[in-house]
Design a protein around this motif. Structure first.
Motif, PDB file in Angstrom:
ATOM      1  N   ASN A 161       1.200  -1.327   0.057  1.00 37.10           N
ATOM      2  CA  ASN A 161       0.074  -0.046  -0.111  1.00 37.10           C
ATOM      3  C   ASN A 161       0.823   1.712  -0.388  1.00 37.10           C
ATOM      4  N   PRO A 168      -6.080  -0.420  -5.018  1.00 42.98           N
ATOM      5  CA  PRO A 168      -6.758  -1.382  -3.813  1.00 42.98           C
ATOM      6  C   PRO A 168      -5.400  -2.734  -3.870  1.00 42.98           C
ATOM      7  N   TYR A 170      -6.051  -6.361  -3.455  1.00 44.83           N
ATOM      8  CA  TYR A 170      -7.377  -7.649  -2.867  1.00 44.83           C
ATOM      9  C   TYR A 170      -6.681  -9.095  -2.633  1.00 44.83           C
ATOM     10  N   ASP A 192      -7.375   0.269   1.819  1.00 49.81           N
ATOM     11  CA  ASP A 192      -8.565  -0.178   0.667  1.00 49.81           C
ATOM     12  C   ASP A 192      -8.438  -0.986   0.106  1.00 49.81           C
ATOM     13  N   MET A 194     -10.135  -5.046  -0.715  1.00 45.24           N
ATOM     14  CA  MET A 194     -11.524  -5.611  -1.635  1.00 45.24           C
ATOM     15  C   MET A 194     -11.476  -6.500  -0.893  1.00 45.24           C
ATOM     16  N   SER A 305     -14.098  -2.579   5.133  1.00 46.00           N
ATOM     17  CA  SER A 305     -13.950  -2.938   3.481  1.00 46.00           C
ATOM     18  C   SER A 305     -15.117  -3.272   2.670  1.00 46.00           C
ATOM     19  N   ARG A 368      -8.402   4.322  -6.378  1.00 47.69           N
ATOM     20  CA  ARG A 368      -9.756   3.877  -4.855  1.00 47.69           C
ATOM     21  C   ARG A 368     -10.715   4.390  -5.220  1.00 47.69           C
TER      22      ARG A 368
END
Length: 680
Positions: A161, A168, A170, A192, A194, A305, A368
Motif C-alpha cells: 500500500n 486497492p 484484493y 483500501d 477489497m 472494507s 480508489r
C-alpha cells in the motif's frame, strides 16, 4: 531442468521448478535465490502502452482459446510445492498468469487449511490479465500461529500500500483464508482493501470438523482419524467434479467409459493428499482453524472494507449459505453470491469463473474510486453466450424487427444505417420495464459486432439495492455487458472512447410510466446531451420502439401502489430518498423506482426504427450556443416521436405480428430463420 512454474515474492524468494531437485541450504531445505521481490514476482511483465493495454483487454474476449487447468493439475503441481517443503510461509506468483494491464491491482490469495496456495489454479490465466497475483504458501509442517500469519499478511499489505497508495489491494480468502482476510482487514481499516471470501470458516463452530477435535486429542496420530473428512475438504468432492465434467445426453456406455477414464487419470495424483495433510498436522490445523474463526468473529465490527461473499450450496463441511447471510447483516458493505451446486472448494469446480463473478458484482477497480469506463472488462465469448441463452426465449416471443435509415433517407431492414465508427449516440424511447434493452444489445452485437454501452439509473449500481431485492442479482448481466451509471463524467468518458452509447432522456419516468402513458415521452425541458455530444463530433441517431402494449397490460402503477401502505413503504425504501436530477420539476421530477404490476399477454412483436444519423462534427462551433443546442434537442425528440408513430401505423400491416404466425413461419423455414415483416 523442467519448466519454471512459480516465482516467489519474498525478500528471499523461493523458485519452484517442475522436476528439479532442490539444492539444500544450511538453513532451509529449499533453493534460495537472493533477488528482490519486486523484480521477480512477474518476470513476463513489461510496461505497456495504451494500445497494448487495450490489446490485453481484448484478449479476454475469446476465452475459448484459454486452456483451463483441472483438479488433476492442482494435485500434480501440489507435489512440486510440498517437495522438500521446509521454511516459513511465503508468497509466490504463478508465471502462467502472463502479462497484465498496467496499474493492475494486487491480489493476495489466502488458501484454505491445506495451505498449498494453488486454490485459484483454474483461474490463474484469466485473473492474471487484470491482477498482479501473489499466492500464500504455508508449508505442510509449518507451525506458525494464526496471529503471526495475520501479522505476516498485514506487513505485506502495508508495504504494498505504501508503494501504490492509490490502488486497492484484493484479498481472496478461501475457508481458513477467509478468516485470515477478515482479520487483516480489521487491523487495516484505513487501507483500501477489497475482500472476496469463499465459504469463510467463520462458522467453524457449526462445522462437523469441530467434532473431530476431541477425538484427535486422545487418539494416536497414526490412525489418521480426520483424514476422510480432510480429503473431502481439499478435493471438494473430486469424484463429483469428474462426473459433472461428463457431457449430458450421451449414451450410457460412453458416459461410464468417460467417467472411468476420468477417475483413472485422477487416481494416481490422489496420493499427494496424504502429504498435504498428514496425520500429525491435522490436529494442529484444526486447532488453528478454530482459533482463526474465533478471532475473525471477534473483529467483524472493525472490518470497513468492501466484501463479496461466495457461498456454496452443497458445502458438506461448513454451513456456508447461512453464514453468508449472517455476515451480510454484520458487515457494512457486503454482497453475496450463492452457488447452489458447488461443494466446499468452490474455486476448483469445473465451469466456475471467478473473473465473471467479479465483473457481474461490479467488484473490479484499479483506483480508489471505481471508473466504469476505464475499468470495464469486455465480455468474453462464454459470458455473452450464457447471457444470450436467456435472451433466446425473448427473441422467440417478441421477434424484434430492426429497421434503420440510410443517409439518403431510405428505410431498410437491419442496421445498415447505423454508423460503425464512433462515437455514436442512440437516443430513444424507454419502454415499460426497459424491455427493449436486451434486443438492442444482442442485435447490435450479432449483426454489426457493436458493443453498446448503456447509460443506466445510478440506483441500479448501488450495493444496498440487492438487499432490498432480497439478495437477488438481476443486474449482473447489465454490469457484464457494459452498463454505466448516468452521469456527466461517465458520458464524457464514453464519448472520448468513441463508444456506441444508448441514452434515454426520459429515464425511469418513461420505463415506469403510469396507466395510459404508453409511448409518451417524458424528456426534461432543458437539453442535456447535445452540447457534449457535439464536442466530440458524435453522430446522434434518434430511435423509436413499439410493442410493449402487445406483451403486457399495466394494472398496478406507482399511483396505485402509493395508496397501499405496504407498497408505499417498499417504494420509499427502494428509492432511499434520492433523485437523479434534483433540479427537475413537474411530471419529469417523478422518477420513482418501483416494480409495476403487469399482466402478461400473448406476446405480439417488437419493432425498432432508427432514424437518419445526425452529424454534429460540422456543427461543433454552432452547437456551443445553448439555443442552437436546444433547437437540435427538440428536433431529436420530434424524430423519436415520428419513429414511434411510423411503427405504430406500419405494424398494423404486419402479417407476422401475432405469436402464432411467427411460430408457424419458423416451423416451416427453420428455428434460426428471420421472420419477415410489413412492406417498406
Amino acid at each position: 531442468m523442467g519448466d519454471r512454474r512459480y516465482t516467489s515474492t519474498n525478500p528471499n524468494p523461493v523458485i519452484f521448478q517442475r522436476g528439479l531437485e532442490y539444492k539444500k541450504n544450511e538453513e532451509r531445505n529449499y533453493k534460495i535465490t537472493r533477488v528482490s521481490a519486486r523484480r521477480t514476482r512477474l518476470p513476463a511483465m513489461h510496461k505497456k502502452s495504451g494500445i497494448e493495454i487495450e490489446t490485453a483487454s481484448n484478449a479476454l474476449e475469446d476465452d475459448s482459446v484459454i486452456e483451463r487447468l483441472s483438479i488433476k493439475d492442482y494435485l500434480e503441481q501440489t507435489k512440486d510445492l510440498i517437495k522438500s517443503d521446509g521454511g516459513p510461509p511465503r508468497w509466490f506468483s504463478p508465471l502462467e498468469c502472463g502479462a497484465r494491464w498496467e496499474n493492475s491491482p494486487l491480489l493476495l490469495y489466502l488458501p484454505g487449511i491445506d495451505g498449498v496456495g494453488l486454490g485459484l489454479i483454474m483461474h490463474h490465466q484469466k485473473l492474471g490479465k487484470i491482477f498482479d497475483i501473489w499466492c500464500l504458501h504455508i508449508p505442510v509442517m509449518d507451525r506458525t500461529p494464526f496471529i503471526d500469519l495475520v501479522q505476516y499478511v498485514k506487513k505485506t499489505v502495508q508495504s504494498e500500500n505504501s508503494n501504490s497508495p492509490c490502488r486497492p489491494i484484493y484479498l481472496i480468502g478461501e475457508s481458513f483464508g477467509g478468516c485470515l482476510a477478515l482479520a487483516v482487514a480489521s487491523r487495516n481499516p484505513d487501507i483500501d482493501l477489497m475482500l472476496i471470501l469463499a465459504n469463510p470458516a467463520t462458522s467453524f463452530r457449526k462445522s462437523p470438523l469441530q467434532a473431530l477435535l476431541p477425538l484427535l486429542e486422545v487418539i494416536p496420530e497414526q490412525l489418521n482419524v480426520g483424514f476422510p473428512s480432510m480429503l473431502n475438504f481439499i478435493t471438494g468432492d473430486a469424484l463429483t467434479m469428474v462426473i459433472t465434467s461428463v457431457k449430458k445426453g450421451i449414451p450410457i456406455q460412453q458416459t461410464v467409459q468417460e467417467l472411468s477414464e476420468g477417475v483413472a487419470a485422477l487416481f494416481p495424483s490422489l496420493s499427494v493428499l496424504s502429504d498435504i495433510l498428514p496425520g500429525k498436522s491435522i490436529l494442529w490445523k484444526l486447532r488453528m482453524l478454530q482459533s482463526a474463526s474465533s478471532f475473525a468473529n471477534s473483529r467483524l465490527h472493525a472490518v470497513k472494507s468492501e466484501v463479496l461473499i461466495l457461498a456454496s450450496g452443497r458445502d458438506q463441511l461448513l454451513p456456508s449459505k447461512e453464514e453468508a447471510e449472517r455476515l451480510g447483516h454484520l458487515l457494512p458493505s457486503c454482497q453475496i453470491r450463492n452457488f447452489k451446486d458447488s461443494a466446499h472448494t468452490l474455486f476448483l469446480k469445473e465451469g466456475a469463473d471467478l473473473v465473471t463473478v467479479i465483473k457481474s458484482a461490479g467488484f473490479y477497480r484499479r483506483t480508489r474510486n471505481v471508473d466504469y469506463v476505464a475499468d470495464f472488462i469486455k465480455p468474453t465469448t462464454s459470458e455473452f453466450r450464457k447471457a444470450s441463452e436467456s435472451y433466446r426465449w425473448f427473441d422467440v416471443a417478441a421477434s424484434p424487427m430492426m429497421l434503420s435509415t440510410l443517409e439518403n433517407g431510405r428505410i431498410v431492414k437491419g442496421l445498415a444505417g447505423i454508423p460503425f465508427e464512433g462515437p455514436v449516440l442512440l437516443v430513444g424511447y424507454h419502454m415499460l420495464l426497459g424491455l427493449e434493452i436486451s434486443p438492442l444489445i444482442y442485435e447490435f452485437w450479432g449483426e454489426k459486432n457493436i458493443k453498446l454501452r448503456g447509460m443506466v439509473h445510478p440506483r441500479l449500481f448501488e450495493k444496498e439495492l440487492e438487499r432490498c431485492l432480497h439478495g437477488t442479482t438481476p443486474f449482473d448481466i447489465m454490469r457484464i455487458l457494459g452498463g454505466v451509471p448516468v452521469s456527466a463524467p461517465n458520458f464524457y468518458r464514453l464519448l472520448s472512447k468513441k463508444s456506441h452509447i444508448f441514452l434515454y432522456p426520459g429515464g425511469s419516468r418513461e420505463a415506469l410510466h403510469r396507466k395510459g402513458e404508453e409511448y409518451k415521452l417524458f424528456w426534461p425541458p432543458q437539453s442535456e446531451f447535445v452540447r457534449m455530444a457535439a464536442r466530440f463530433g458524435a453522430k446522434i441517431v434518434p430511435f423509436g420502439v413499439v410493442g410493449i402494449d402487445d406483451m403486457f397490460d399495466l394494472f398496478l402503477d406507482c399511483n396505485d401502489q402509493m395508496k397501499i401502505p405496504y407498497f408505499k413503504a417498499q417504494i420509499e425504501h427502494l428509492n432511499g430518498g434520492r433523485r437523479i436530477r434534483t433540479e427537475a420539476t413537474g411530471q419529469f421530477a417523478k422518477q420513482v423506482l418501483h416494480i409495476p404490476g403487469v399482466m402478461p399477454k400473448l406476446p405480439g412483436r417488437f419493432y425498432f426504427l432508427f432514424g437518419k444519423p445526425i452529424e454534429t462534427e460540422v456543427r461543433k462551433e454552432e452547437l456551443r450556443n445553448r439555443e442552437e443546442a436546444h433547437e437540435l434537442y427538440m428536433h431529436i425528440k420530434h424524430e423519436v416521436e415520428n419513429c414511434i408513430g411510423y411503427l405504430k401505423e406500419k405494424r398494423e400491416k404486419d402479417p407476422y405480428r401475432s405469436l402464432a404466425s411467427r411460430i408457424l413461419y419458423k416451423a416451416i423455414h427453420g428455428f434460426e430463420s428471420k421472420v419477415p415483416t410489413f412492406e417498406l
